[in-house]
Design a protein around this motif. Sequence first.
Motif, PDB file in Angstrom:
ATOM      1  N   SER A 119       0.822  -1.202   0.000  1.00 53.72           N
ATOM      2  CA  SER A 119       0.000   0.000   0.000  1.00 53.72           C
ATOM      3  C   SER A 119       0.861   1.258   0.000  1.00 53.72           C
ATOM      4  O   SER A 119       1.842   1.358   0.751  1.00 53.72           O
ATOM      5  CB  SER A 119      -0.914  -0.005   1.232  1.00 53.72           C
ATOM      6  N   ASN A 121       0.503   5.781  -0.577  1.00 55.68           N
ATOM      7  CA  ASN A 121      -0.339   6.959  -0.754  1.00 55.68           C
ATOM      8  C   ASN A 121       0.129   7.766  -1.953  1.00 55.68           C
ATOM      9  O   ASN A 121       1.344   7.902  -2.189  1.00 55.68           O
ATOM     10  CB  ASN A 121      -0.302   7.845   0.494  1.00 55.68           C
ATOM     11  N   ASN A 151      -7.904   4.419  -8.441  1.00 55.23           N
ATOM     12  CA  ASN A 151      -9.046   3.690  -7.872  1.00 55.23           C
ATOM     13  C   ASN A 151      -9.085   2.228  -8.321  1.00 55.23           C
ATOM     14  O   ASN A 151      -9.637   1.375  -7.612  1.00 55.23           O
ATOM     15  CB  ASN A 151     -10.353   4.372  -8.274  1.00 55.23           C
ATOM     16  N   ASN A 157      -3.629   4.586  -2.795  1.00 51.31           N
ATOM     17  CA  ASN A 157      -4.563   5.399  -2.014  1.00 51.31           C
ATOM     18  C   ASN A 157      -4.362   6.874  -2.347  1.00 51.31           C
ATOM     19  O   ASN A 157      -3.272   7.416  -2.147  1.00 51.31           O
ATOM     20  CB  ASN A 157      -4.329   5.182  -0.514  1.00 51.31           C
ATOM     21  N   LYS A 159      -4.148  10.544  -1.800  1.00 47.83           N
ATOM     22  CA  LYS A 159      -3.935  11.362  -0.603  1.00 47.83           C
ATOM     23  C   LYS A 159      -4.401  12.797  -0.806  1.00 47.83           C
ATOM     24  O   LYS A 159      -4.946  13.420   0.102  1.00 47.83           O
ATOM     25  CB  LYS A 159      -2.439  11.346  -0.259  1.00 47.83           C
ATOM     26  N   TYR A 199     -13.859  12.530  -2.703  1.00 47.92           N
ATOM     27  CA  TYR A 199     -12.702  12.146  -1.875  1.00 47.92           C
ATOM     28  C   TYR A 199     -12.679  13.034  -0.626  1.00 47.92           C
ATOM     29  O   TYR A 199     -11.897  13.983  -0.542  1.00 47.92           O
ATOM     30  CB  TYR A 199     -11.404  12.290  -2.670  1.00 47.92           C
TER      31      TYR A 199
END
Length: 366
Positions: A119, A121, A151, A157, A159, A199
């Motif tokens: 994972s 950001n 997505n 992810n 940010k 978001y």
Amino acid sequence: MKIIQPTLLLNEETCHRNIQNMVDKAKKHNCILRPHFKTHQSAEIGQWFRQQGVTKCAVSSLGMAIYFTNAGWKDITVAFPLNVLESDKVNELAKKITLNICIESLETAEILSHFIQHSVNIFIKVDAGYHRTGINTDDFQQIEAILQKINDNPLLNFKGFLQHAGHTYQAKGKLEVDQIHQSTSAKMIALKERFISEYPNLIISNGDTPTCSLSEHFEHIEEMRPGNFVFYDVMQAEIGSCSYEEIAVAMACPVVAKHPERNEIIIYGGAVHLSKERVTNKDGITIYGLVAEPHTSGWGKPIEGLYVKKLSQEHGTIHAPDAFIEKVKIGDILYILPIHSCLTANLIGQYSTLKGKEIGMYRFGF
């Protein structure tokens, strides 16, 4: 401490005060302070930030991110467009820490999506007026395409949006800095408003020392990323971001020759020590550094009439009035305030405090 060659001196007291002032500024405006460590590049100086409660940092390369990860930092933003050739470093870091990286093209997002294993950001790097890099803040089509690619991969992810208002470095005074800050912030806030419903946790990350030092309006800006403020320099003093007393580093250079007929002093301290960064002062003179008066606590204000007028690789040429040339001796040490402390520090690779302690820093090769 005996100085025999060009030595980058660090005033710890001034540096600590600069850090405290920016911490207080961020708290005042309810902003996250994520200082950019590319200026000092030092694990030990990074620890001084920790002592003031700072837990997040920014860096300019994945190698530097590894260095600060090894020094215990757990939340790092690489505030430079992702170099996709360093995929192994991205995965190494993302496995260990909260890693935030910057992308500004669909092509980069696609490559990242293929190699990412942990994972991470993502900040979308945007251009709010500096025109160095980043997507135009109103290019919603490209931004939306990148967001869709983010997505599509659960390891990516989103940010928020990140920008650097580097054009404040050409400003002269608070008014011009504020005008740039107002313009860039308006663009960033409009961008945020466009995407906040989809978001709700996105943040805006702004970073430049003049804005963060001088401006007072940070509404809707969640994160500040200044870097140079830890030391400041002549460029920042000329802009008005700091006083000369707030410059925390100086290059101590031996005098090796005098040429009274040309009003010149030659120092051992050239472009490989100071860089060739320059500013034009209020009198229209191009300067490559200023000579500071010696002081019991290191150095003080610049001495009127003295400035570094040119640099070659090892030589520095100082313009000096007759009276100063008569007074100075071969072998004396002159304190040179750098034009751009970030580049000077990077060239030298270590600091010596006024008490003679050596402080190391990151070097390339990680």
